[in-house]
Design an enzyme around this catalytic site. Structure first.
Site, short mmCIF file in Angstrom:
data_model
loop_
_atom_site.label_atom_id
_atom_site.label_comp_id
_atom_site.label_asym_id
_atom_site.label_seq_id
_atom_site.Cartn_x
_atom_site.Cartn_y
_atom_site.Cartn_z
N ASN A 88 55.72 52.83 5.92
CA ASN A 88 55.20 53.92 6.35
C ASN A 88 56.11 54.83 7.49
O ASN A 88 56.59 54.19 8.46
CB ASN A 88 53.99 53.70 7.41
CG ASN A 88 53.14 54.62 7.83
OD1 ASN A 88 53.69 55.71 8.21
ND2 ASN A 88 51.86 54.34 8.18
N LYS A 136 55.04 55.62 10.92
CA LYS A 136 55.42 54.60 11.85
C LYS A 136 56.99 54.23 12.34
O LYS A 136 57.16 53.90 13.38
CB LYS A 136 54.49 53.15 11.31
CG LYS A 136 53.15 53.21 11.26
CD LYS A 136 52.61 51.84 11.06
CE LYS A 136 51.04 51.65 10.72
NZ LYS A 136 50.85 50.46 10.15
N ASP A 195 49.39 45.49 12.45
CA ASP A 195 48.11 45.98 11.63
C ASP A 195 47.26 46.33 12.89
O ASP A 195 47.06 45.83 14.08
CB ASP A 195 47.25 44.57 11.20
CG ASP A 195 46.38 45.18 10.07
OD1 ASP A 195 46.57 45.82 9.44
OD2 ASP A 195 45.19 44.50 10.05
N ASP A 224 41.70 60.07 15.04
CA ASP A 224 42.20 60.63 16.21
C ASP A 224 41.30 61.77 16.78
O ASP A 224 40.86 61.94 17.88
CB ASP A 224 43.64 61.31 16.19
CG ASP A 224 44.79 60.09 16.21
OD1 ASP A 224 44.37 59.04 16.74
OD2 ASP A 224 45.76 60.46 15.75
N LYS A 233 50.13 61.34 23.10
CA LYS A 233 49.43 60.19 22.45
C LYS A 233 50.16 59.00 22.67
O LYS A 233 49.67 57.78 22.77
CB LYS A 233 48.82 60.77 21.15
CG LYS A 233 48.35 59.33 20.46
CD LYS A 233 48.36 59.83 18.87
CE LYS A 233 47.67 58.20 18.21
NZ LYS A 233 47.72 58.37 16.86
N HIS A 268 48.23 52.19 21.56
CA HIS A 268 47.82 50.98 21.24
C HIS A 268 49.14 50.29 20.38
O HIS A 268 49.89 49.30 20.82
CB HIS A 268 46.71 50.75 20.34
CG HIS A 268 46.51 51.54 19.17
ND1 HIS A 268 46.60 52.97 19.36
CD2 HIS A 268 46.46 51.51 17.98
CE1 HIS A 268 46.52 53.58 18.30
NE2 HIS A 268 46.30 52.62 17.22
P1 IMP Z 1 47.20 50.53 10.33
O1 IMP Z 1 47.03 49.23 10.07
O2 IMP Z 1 48.21 50.84 11.33
O3 IMP Z 1 47.92 51.17 9.02
O4 IMP Z 1 45.83 51.05 10.68
C1 IMP Z 1 44.76 51.12 9.72
C2 IMP Z 1 43.76 52.11 10.12
O5 IMP Z 1 43.42 52.25 11.31
C3 IMP Z 1 44.34 53.52 9.74
O6 IMP Z 1 44.36 54.03 8.38
C4 IMP Z 1 43.33 54.33 10.60
O7 IMP Z 1 42.22 54.60 9.85
C5 IMP Z 1 43.18 53.61 11.72
N1 IMP Z 1 44.18 53.64 12.76
C6 IMP Z 1 44.99 53.06 13.28
N2 IMP Z 1 45.86 53.44 14.22
C7 IMP Z 1 45.32 54.82 14.39
C8 IMP Z 1 45.61 55.88 15.31
O8 IMP Z 1 46.58 55.75 16.20
N3 IMP Z 1 44.74 56.99 15.30
C9 IMP Z 1 43.89 57.16 14.38
N4 IMP Z 1 43.37 56.04 13.36
C10 IMP Z 1 44.21 54.89 13.30
#
Ligand code: IMP
Length: 193
Positions: free
Chosen positions: A11, A14, A70, A153, A173, A178
């Site tokens: 990604n 990221k 994750d 968001d 942000k 997190h």
């Molecule tokens: P990932 O594991 O970081 O790819 O996040 C999985 C899912 O969590 C994403 O597809 C979003 O739906 C949600 N998510 C994680 N971090 C964020 C954020 O910073 N903003 C909004 N949605 C988030």
């Protein structure tokens, strides 16, 4: 040349977010950089499981220092859902708009709107595994607000702010996110070991 560290993700969003957070002596490599093309299925029941299985897959293939993350949204009134299912809350394929609609409909009439974004980072280092957590607490808004960011968001307002994450600049942000918190803990640890 710095110490190479592989981020178990393809990604680019990221990677761009994480690169400036790493101390200068580390060289961040993506899965594309190391020609790792295998699909890693996120079959775990927790963020820890999923981060660990991604880090293990890359470590077992490369034996290089590596980490994976994750993340997701946990909503108190929904017993922690969507949680590990955050990306696919409204089903396949991933559709952030539909996820938000489903979340708001499940939150209709709920007084307790407390929620948190959580990131777990798993670092693989020789035969050792380390975890780092980042959490940002907030509230689920009644309506989507703002156009920035991604995912949930527009419906997440962090504690201490009147704006949703989607109403903040990406820079603001990322000061409190997190993901930033978990990565900063990991980089502090990397400098220490
Ligand atoms: P990932 O594991 O970081 O790819 O996040 C999985 C899912 O969590 C994403 O597809 C979003 O739906 C949600 N998510 C994680 N971090 C964020 C954020 O910073 N903003 C909004 N949605 C988030």
């Amino acid at each position: 040349m710095g110490t190479k560290i592989v981020f178990a993700s393809s990604n680019n969003h990221k990677l761009d977010e994480i690169r400036p957070l790493l101390p200068a002596q580390f060289e961040l490599l993506s899965l594309a950089d190391i020609n790792f093309a295998d699909e890693i299925e996120e079959t775990g029941k927790t963020f820890e499981d999923n981060a660990e299985l991604k880090a293990n897959a890359v470590f077992n293939a490369t034996k290089q220092l590596c980490f994976a993350d994750d993340s997701g949204l946990e909503v108190d009134a929904l017993e922690g859902k969507p949680g590990v299912k955050s990306a696919r809350y409204a089903g396949e394929p991933v559709d952030h708009q539909k996820n938000i609609e489903l979340l708001l409909s499940n939150m209709k009439g709920r007084k307790n709107r407390k929620a948190r974004f959580k990131t777990i980072v798993c670092l693989r280092f020789d035969s050792k595994t380390f975890f780092f957590e980042g959490v940002v607490n907030g509230l689920i808004t009644e309506e989507p607000r703002g156009l920035n960011g991604f995912g949930y968001d527009p419906v997440f307002m962090p504690d201490g702010f009147q704006q949703t994450f989607a109403e903040m600049s990406l820079e603001d942000k990322n000061k409190i996110s997190h993901r930033k918190m978990a990565i900063t803990k990991m980089t502090g640890f990397l400098l220490y070991i």
